[in-house]
Design a protein around this motif. Sequence first.
Motif, mmCIF file in Angstrom:
data_model
loop_
_atom_site.group_PDB
_atom_site.id
_atom_site.type_symbol
_atom_site.label_atom_id
_atom_site.label_comp_id
_atom_site.label_asym_id
_atom_site.label_seq_id
_atom_site.Cartn_x
_atom_site.Cartn_y
_atom_site.Cartn_z
ATOM 1 N N LEU A 1 3.669 1.013 8.530
ATOM 2 C CA LEU A 1 3.485 2.114 7.550
ATOM 3 C C LEU A 1 2.200 2.758 8.162
ATOM 4 O O LEU A 1 2.248 3.976 8.253
ATOM 5 C CB LEU A 1 2.967 1.417 6.300
ATOM 6 N N ILE A 2 1.198 2.130 8.518
ATOM 7 C CA ILE A 2 -0.111 2.733 9.116
ATOM 8 C C ILE A 2 0.319 3.420 10.356
ATOM 9 O O ILE A 2 -0.061 4.472 10.505
ATOM 10 C CB ILE A 2 -1.158 1.717 9.044
ATOM 11 N N VAL A 3 0.873 2.749 11.315
ATOM 12 C CA VAL A 3 1.244 3.168 12.537
ATOM 13 C C VAL A 3 2.203 4.538 12.370
ATOM 14 O O VAL A 3 1.767 5.680 12.960
ATOM 15 C CB VAL A 3 2.141 2.265 13.481
ATOM 16 N N GLY A 4 3.104 4.528 11.421
ATOM 17 C CA GLY A 4 4.001 5.787 11.170
ATOM 18 C C GLY A 4 3.288 6.764 10.588
ATOM 19 O O GLY A 4 3.384 8.193 10.911
ATOM 20 N N GLN A 5 2.327 6.499 9.727
ATOM 21 C CA GLN A 5 1.449 7.593 9.130
ATOM 22 C C GLN A 5 0.458 8.433 9.936
ATOM 23 O O GLN A 5 0.293 9.349 10.031
ATOM 24 C CB GLN A 5 0.667 7.152 7.933
ATOM 25 N N ILE A 6 0.053 7.568 11.091
ATOM 26 C CA ILE A 6 -0.998 8.051 12.034
ATOM 27 C C ILE A 6 -0.225 8.740 13.332
ATOM 28 O O ILE A 6 -0.564 9.749 13.626
ATOM 29 C CB ILE A 6 -1.844 6.756 12.459
ATOM 30 N N PHE A 7 0.892 8.313 13.650
ATOM 31 C CA PHE A 7 1.471 8.727 14.844
ATOM 32 C C PHE A 7 2.827 9.518 14.393
ATOM 33 O O PHE A 7 3.096 10.661 14.893
ATOM 34 C CB PHE A 7 1.719 7.699 15.858
ATOM 35 N N TYR A 8 3.890 8.712 13.760
ATOM 36 C CA TYR A 8 5.176 9.482 13.719
ATOM 37 C C TYR A 8 5.093 10.542 12.810
ATOM 38 O O TYR A 8 5.608 11.711 13.151
ATOM 39 C CB TYR A 8 6.219 8.297 13.367
ATOM 40 N N GLY A 9 4.732 10.480 11.617
ATOM 41 C CA GLY A 9 4.564 11.593 10.613
ATOM 42 C C GLY A 9 4.115 12.701 10.875
ATOM 43 O O GLY A 9 4.654 13.904 10.958
ATOM 44 N N GLY B 1 2.058 14.773 1.719
ATOM 45 C CA GLY B 1 2.725 13.783 1.941
ATOM 46 C C GLY B 1 2.254 12.219 1.735
ATOM 47 O O GLY B 1 3.018 11.437 1.632
ATOM 48 N N LEU B 2 0.973 11.982 1.626
ATOM 49 C CA LEU B 2 0.467 10.659 1.643
ATOM 50 C C LEU B 2 0.536 10.130 0.090
ATOM 51 O O LEU B 2 0.231 9.130 -0.022
ATOM 52 C CB LEU B 2 -1.116 10.815 1.928
ATOM 53 N N MET B 3 0.852 10.978 -0.754
ATOM 54 C CA MET B 3 1.397 10.638 -2.207
ATOM 55 C C MET B 3 2.941 9.992 -2.242
ATOM 56 O O MET B 3 3.143 9.436 -3.237
ATOM 57 C CB MET B 3 1.049 11.889 -3.193
ATOM 58 N N TYR B 4 3.532 10.249 -1.207
ATOM 59 C CA TYR B 4 5.068 10.082 -1.431
ATOM 60 C C TYR B 4 5.488 8.855 -0.368
ATOM 61 O O TYR B 4 5.998 8.007 -0.467
ATOM 62 C CB TYR B 4 5.699 11.077 -1.543
ATOM 63 N N TRP B 5 5.119 9.495 0.840
ATOM 64 C CA TRP B 5 5.912 8.805 1.908
ATOM 65 C C TRP B 5 5.425 7.375 2.292
ATOM 66 O O TRP B 5 6.226 6.365 2.697
ATOM 67 C CB TRP B 5 5.657 9.628 3.226
ATOM 68 N N PRO B 6 4.196 7.118 1.945
ATOM 69 C CA PRO B 6 3.822 5.685 2.319
ATOM 70 C C PRO B 6 4.916 4.614 1.409
ATOM 71 O O PRO B 6 5.171 3.511 1.793
ATOM 72 C CB PRO B 6 2.438 5.482 1.769
ATOM 73 N N VAL B 7 5.025 5.021 0.164
ATOM 74 C CA VAL B 7 5.851 4.231 -0.707
ATOM 75 C C VAL B 7 7.190 4.252 -0.005
ATOM 76 O O VAL B 7 7.821 3.010 -0.094
ATOM 77 C CB VAL B 7 5.930 4.901 -2.172
ATOM 78 N N CYS B 8 7.928 5.332 0.184
ATOM 79 C CA CYS B 8 9.158 5.214 0.830
ATOM 80 C C CYS B 8 9.256 4.323 2.291
ATOM 81 O O CYS B 8 10.027 3.733 2.600
ATOM 82 C CB CYS B 8 9.724 6.454 1.300
ATOM 83 N N ASP B 9 8.190 4.625 3.045
ATOM 84 C CA ASP B 9 7.989 3.734 4.059
ATOM 85 C C ASP B 9 7.964 2.185 3.886
ATOM 86 O O ASP B 9 8.671 1.360 4.548
ATOM 87 C CB ASP B 9 6.851 4.016 4.949
#
Length: 161
Positions: free
Chosen positions: A88-96, A133-141
């Motif tokens: 989740l963290i790697v995705g939020q930092i790089f992919y997103g 997106g930080l309010m939504y995508w981490p939950v989905c991820d």
Amino acid sequence: MRFLSWYLRMLDVRPVITKSVSAGLIYGAADLTAQSMTIGAFSSLDLIRTLRMAMFGLFILGPAQHLWFNFLGRILPKRDMTTTLKKLIVGQIFYGPSCTAVFFTYNAFLQGESGSEITLRLRRDLLPTLTGGLMYWPVCDFFTYKIIPVHLQVDGNWRSI
């Protein structure tokens, strides 16, 4: 049930094409839905915009997410809580951020914006989009990485819609 069996077989036989077509259909349908919700009438839909969105899903997002999810599955193969949070963290930092920047650039370019206009758009819109997106995508991820097997992770985070 027959369609589901066929689809799962296609994910095994032709994963990139299947995921790309899925992403294209999802993006096209999501754009039509968004337009119909905001304008209310189907008569004034921007079908060129919908085509742009569908092509983004088909040619960019589908293949990119296939590679991303498989990459994460290789370097972080477990689905325990710690590994899920790492993904989740790697995705939020790089992919997103990279996927969102590519989406804005692609869309602006196809709308005829110049390089300097695209740069201004990225400066203006990228950070607010990512923070929203930080309010939504981490939950989905989290649910995508924790529950769904990698080969079924078609479009776990439709960042740009």
